[in-house]
Design a protein around this motif. Structure first.
Motif, PDB file in Angstrom:
ATOM      1  N   CYS A 109       5.759  19.002 -34.059  1.00 16.40           N
ATOM      2  CA  CYS A 109       6.434  20.632 -33.955  1.00 16.40           C
ATOM      3  C   CYS A 109       6.751  21.140 -32.793  1.00 16.40           C
ATOM      4  N   VAL A 110       7.511  20.220 -31.889  1.00 13.26           N
ATOM      5  CA  VAL A 110       7.830  20.536 -30.593  1.00 13.26           C
ATOM      6  C   VAL A 110       8.895  21.379 -30.470  1.00 13.26           C
ATOM      7  N   PRO A 111       9.155  22.478 -29.765  1.00 17.62           N
ATOM      8  CA  PRO A 111      10.458  23.154 -29.598  1.00 17.62           C
ATOM      9  C   PRO A 111      11.459  22.500 -28.731  1.00 17.62           C
ATOM     10  N   PRO A 112      12.619  22.567 -29.035  1.00 21.24           N
ATOM     11  CA  PRO A 112      13.806  22.042 -28.121  1.00 21.24           C
ATOM     12  C   PRO A 112      13.648  22.504 -26.536  1.00 21.24           C
ATOM     13  N   VAL A 113      14.181  21.844 -25.841  1.00 23.96           N
ATOM     14  CA  VAL A 113      13.909  21.947 -24.292  1.00 23.96           C
ATOM     15  C   VAL A 113      15.355  22.196 -23.569  1.00 23.96           C
ATOM     16  N   PHE A 114      15.511  22.964 -22.443  1.00 23.67           N
ATOM     17  CA  PHE A 114      16.753  22.931 -21.788  1.00 23.67           C
ATOM     18  C   PHE A 114      16.220  21.836 -20.512  1.00 23.67           C
ATOM     19  N   LEU A 115      16.830  20.760 -20.661  1.00 22.82           N
ATOM     20  CA  LEU A 115      16.441  19.777 -19.611  1.00 22.82           C
ATOM     21  C   LEU A 115      16.765  20.121 -18.566  1.00 22.82           C
TER      22      LEU A 115
END
Length: 87
Positions: A56-62
């Motif tokens: 259930c991980v949210p997407p990241v701004f790498l």
């Protein structure tokens, strides 16, 4: 280490609350209005990793992740959950 910049998803907000970290409820005494789906927020690298392991991980701004994050989360995992340029 709040080093992972991510976009909150409904799934993550619920997951976080189930782990005792209610980030939805406003706390005016701390000038915190609560988070909603779509909000951008930096979160603890270990919490992000726990969410990743629980699917259930949210997407990241790498590009916005602090380099210290790599001490806890392999780059390959972050890349796999990174927002694309069109998002």
């Amino acid at each position: 280490m709040h080093t992972v910049c991510a976009v909150r998803t409904e799934e993550f907000l619920i997951f976080s609350g189930s782990r005792g970290n209610d980030i939805i409820t406003p706390y005016p005494e701390y000038q915190f209005s609560g988070l909603s789906t779509g909000d951008k927020w930096c979160l603890c690298a270990l919490c992000w990793l726990e969410a990743y392991r629980s699917n259930c991980v949210p997407p990241v701004f790498l590009e916005a992740a602090n380099g210290k994050t790599l001490k806890l989360i392999p780059l390959e995992i972050l890349i796999s959950k990174a927002l694309k340029n069109t998002e």
